[in-house]
Design an enzyme around this catalytic site. Structure first.
Site, PDB file in Angstrom:
ATOM      1  N   GLY A  46       0.839  -1.188   0.000  1.00  0.00           N
ATOM      2  CA  GLY A  46       0.000   0.000   0.000  1.00  0.00           C
ATOM      3  C   GLY A  46       0.876   1.239   0.000  1.00  0.00           C
ATOM      4  O   GLY A  46       2.084   1.169   0.312  1.00  0.00           O
ATOM      5  N   GLN A  51       2.687   9.949   2.070  1.00  0.00           N
ATOM      6  CA  GLN A  51       4.037   9.391   2.202  1.00  0.00           C
ATOM      7  C   GLN A  51       4.991   9.879   1.103  1.00  0.00           C
ATOM      8  O   GLN A  51       6.193   9.757   1.237  1.00  0.00           O
ATOM      9  CB  GLN A  51       3.978   7.852   2.167  1.00  0.00           C
ATOM     10  CG  GLN A  51       3.315   7.257   3.395  1.00  0.00           C
ATOM     11  CD  GLN A  51       3.173   5.758   3.278  1.00  0.00           C
ATOM     12  OE1 GLN A  51       2.255   5.256   2.644  1.00  0.00           O
ATOM     13  NE2 GLN A  51       4.099   5.028   3.869  1.00  0.00           N
ATOM     14  N   CYS A  91       5.517  -0.503   7.680  1.00  0.00           N
ATOM     15  CA  CYS A  91       5.281   0.788   7.030  1.00  0.00           C
ATOM     16  C   CYS A  91       6.534   1.182   6.256  1.00  0.00           C
ATOM     17  O   CYS A  91       7.641   1.139   6.811  1.00  0.00           O
ATOM     18  CB  CYS A  91       4.950   1.847   8.080  1.00  0.00           C
ATOM     19  SG  CYS A  91       4.579   3.459   7.365  1.00  0.00           S
ATOM     20  N   LEU A  92       6.334   1.592   5.004  1.00  0.00           N
ATOM     21  CA  LEU A  92       7.484   1.990   4.182  1.00  0.00           C
ATOM     22  C   LEU A  92       8.144   3.259   4.742  1.00  0.00           C
ATOM     23  O   LEU A  92       9.303   3.515   4.454  1.00  0.00           O
ATOM     24  CB  LEU A  92       7.033   2.211   2.738  1.00  0.00           C
ATOM     25  CG  LEU A  92       6.459   0.968   2.052  1.00  0.00           C
ATOM     26  CD1 LEU A  92       5.894   1.315   0.685  1.00  0.00           C
ATOM     27  CD2 LEU A  92       7.525  -0.126   1.938  1.00  0.00           C
ATOM     28  N   HIS A 133      -4.641   1.385   7.645  1.00  0.00           N
ATOM     29  CA  HIS A 133      -3.290   1.958   7.797  1.00  0.00           C
ATOM     30  C   HIS A 133      -3.104   3.134   6.822  1.00  0.00           C
ATOM     31  O   HIS A 133      -2.621   4.205   7.212  1.00  0.00           O
ATOM     32  CB  HIS A 133      -2.281   0.832   7.517  1.00  0.00           C
ATOM     33  CG  HIS A 133      -0.848   1.228   7.539  1.00  0.00           C
ATOM     34  ND1 HIS A 133       0.045   0.753   8.484  1.00  0.00           N
ATOM     35  CD2 HIS A 133      -0.117   2.009   6.709  1.00  0.00           C
ATOM     36  CE1 HIS A 133       1.241   1.246   8.232  1.00  0.00           C
ATOM     37  NE2 HIS A 133       1.170   2.014   7.160  1.00  0.00           N
ATOM     38  N   GLU A 134      -3.490   2.934   5.560  1.00  0.00           N
ATOM     39  CA  GLU A 134      -3.300   3.995   4.551  1.00  0.00           C
ATOM     40  C   GLU A 134      -4.214   5.188   4.832  1.00  0.00           C
ATOM     41  O   GLU A 134      -3.814   6.342   4.646  1.00  0.00           O
ATOM     42  CB  GLU A 134      -3.561   3.453   3.142  1.00  0.00           C
ATOM     43  CG  GLU A 134      -2.711   2.264   2.716  1.00  0.00           C
ATOM     44  CD  GLU A 134      -1.229   2.450   2.931  1.00  0.00           C
ATOM     45  OE1 GLU A 134      -0.757   3.597   2.948  1.00  0.00           O
ATOM     46  OE2 GLU A 134      -0.529   1.432   3.115  1.00  0.00           O
ATOM     47  N   HIS A 137      -2.682   7.368   7.300  1.00  0.00           N
ATOM     48  CA  HIS A 137      -1.661   8.259   6.715  1.00  0.00           C
ATOM     49  C   HIS A 137      -2.316   9.543   6.196  1.00  0.00           C
ATOM     50  O   HIS A 137      -1.770  10.639   6.376  1.00  0.00           O
ATOM     51  CB  HIS A 137      -0.948   7.570   5.553  1.00  0.00           C
ATOM     52  CG  HIS A 137       0.217   6.701   5.957  1.00  0.00           C
ATOM     53  ND1 HIS A 137       1.263   7.160   6.709  1.00  0.00           N
ATOM     54  CD2 HIS A 137       0.497   5.395   5.669  1.00  0.00           C
ATOM     55  CE1 HIS A 137       2.149   6.174   6.880  1.00  0.00           C
ATOM     56  NE2 HIS A 137       1.705   5.091   6.268  1.00  0.00           N
TER      57      HIS A 137
HETATM   58  O1  K1U Z   1       1.751   2.377   4.071  1.00  0.00           O
HETATM   59  C1  K1U Z   1       2.787   1.780   3.951  1.00  0.00           C
HETATM   60  O2  K1U Z   1       3.789   2.225   4.445  1.00  0.00           O
HETATM   61  C2  K1U Z   1       2.837   0.460   3.206  1.00  0.00           C
HETATM   62  C3  K1U Z   1       2.787  -0.747   4.127  1.00  0.00           C
HETATM   63  C4  K1U Z   1       1.344  -1.182   4.219  1.00  0.00           C
HETATM   64  C5  K1U Z   1       0.955  -2.190   5.263  1.00  0.00           C
HETATM   65  C6  K1U Z   1       1.616  -3.389   5.433  1.00  0.00           C
HETATM   66  C7  K1U Z   1       1.198  -4.301   6.378  1.00  0.00           C
HETATM   67  C8  K1U Z   1       0.090  -4.041   7.140  1.00  0.00           C
HETATM   68  C9  K1U Z   1      -0.557  -2.839   6.996  1.00  0.00           C
HETATM   69  C10 K1U Z   1      -0.132  -1.913   6.051  1.00  0.00           C
HETATM   70  C11 K1U Z   1       3.682  -1.823   3.530  1.00  0.00           C
HETATM   71  O3  K1U Z   1       3.480  -2.249   2.440  1.00  0.00           O
HETATM   72  S1  K1U Z   1       5.002  -2.406   4.486  1.00  0.00           S
HETATM   73  C12 K1U Z   1       5.729  -3.667   3.450  1.00  0.00           C
HETATM   74  C13 K1U Z   1       4.944  -4.945   3.447  1.00  0.00           C
HETATM   75  O4  K1U Z   1       4.142  -5.164   4.320  1.00  0.00           O
HETATM   76  C14 K1U Z   1       5.132  -5.941   2.373  1.00  0.00           C
HETATM   77  C15 K1U Z   1       6.018  -5.727   1.348  1.00  0.00           C
HETATM   78  C16 K1U Z   1       6.164  -6.685   0.348  1.00  0.00           C
HETATM   79  C17 K1U Z   1       5.426  -7.829   0.365  1.00  0.00           C
HETATM   80  C18 K1U Z   1       4.551  -8.067   1.395  1.00  0.00           C
HETATM   81  C19 K1U Z   1       4.395  -7.113   2.396  1.00  0.00           C
HETATM   82 ZN    ZN Z   2       2.609   3.246   6.267  1.00  0.00          ZN
END
Ligand code: K1U
Ligand code: ZN
Length: 167
Positions: A46, A51, A91-92, A133-134, A137
């Protein structure tokens, strides 16, 4: 298309509140394309416009294993929520930090696509948590801000150490 820079916590710009989109023009479509490319490249499931320092209510999400099911949500609103989730989040903008925070297990979200067409989405499990979560943000809230003060101090110390190492 372009890869966008993703802000890192505790950047103050992550706390700005996003404004609703009022014009569904080519600029919006370009933003969506760039956000999708940046999310896939990260990689993430996401990304919220906040972000990438764009303070408009735009989210992209893809929780599919094949990474071929992009969902674009403009001006999203939760209209129903049920149950309690225990899915761990990442979270990225807060790399290497994972934790569970209070979330509903199922949500019904009303939004517009990038052309301005309204739709309703019923989500559960990871998609539900990712949408919540998004949408946080877009309100200027980062998931670690649900954690205890002690955990937040540890997160800040860990990220400061990472930043020092990479400088
Ligand atoms: O909003 C963000 O920072 C993105 C975040 C979203 C998220 C992940 C997990 C639970 C709730 C919200 C991410 O994508 S973190 C990376 C991640 O979870 C992932 C990356 C590659 C493959 C699978 C998962
Ligand atoms: Zn995030």
């Amino acid at each position: 298309m372009a890869l966008l820079h993703i802000l890192r916590y505790p950047d103050a710009r992550l706390h700005k509140v996003a404004a609703p989109v009022t014009v569904f023009d080519d600029g919006l479509k370009q933003l969506v394309a760039d956000m999708a490319e940046s999310m896939y490249a990260a990689p993430g499931i996401g990304l919220a416009a906040t972000q990438v320092d764009v303070h408009k209510q735009v989210i992209v999400v893809d929780v599919s294993e094949r990474r071929d099911s992009l969902i674009v949500l403009v001006n999203p609103e939760i209209v129903e929520s049920h149950g309690v989730s225990d899915i761990e989040e990442g979270c990225l903008s807060v790399p290497t930090v994972y934790d569970t925070v209070p979330r509903a297990e199922r949500v019904k979200v009303r939004a517009y696509d990038q052309n301005g067409t309204p739709f309703t989405l019923e989500a559960q499990g990871l998609l539900s948590v990712c949408l919540q979560h998004e949408m946080d943000h877009l309100r200027g809230k980062v998931f670690v801000e649900y954690l205890s003060q002690l955990k937040q101090q540890r997160v800040r110390a860990k990220l400061a150490k990472q930043l020092k190492k990479s400088a």
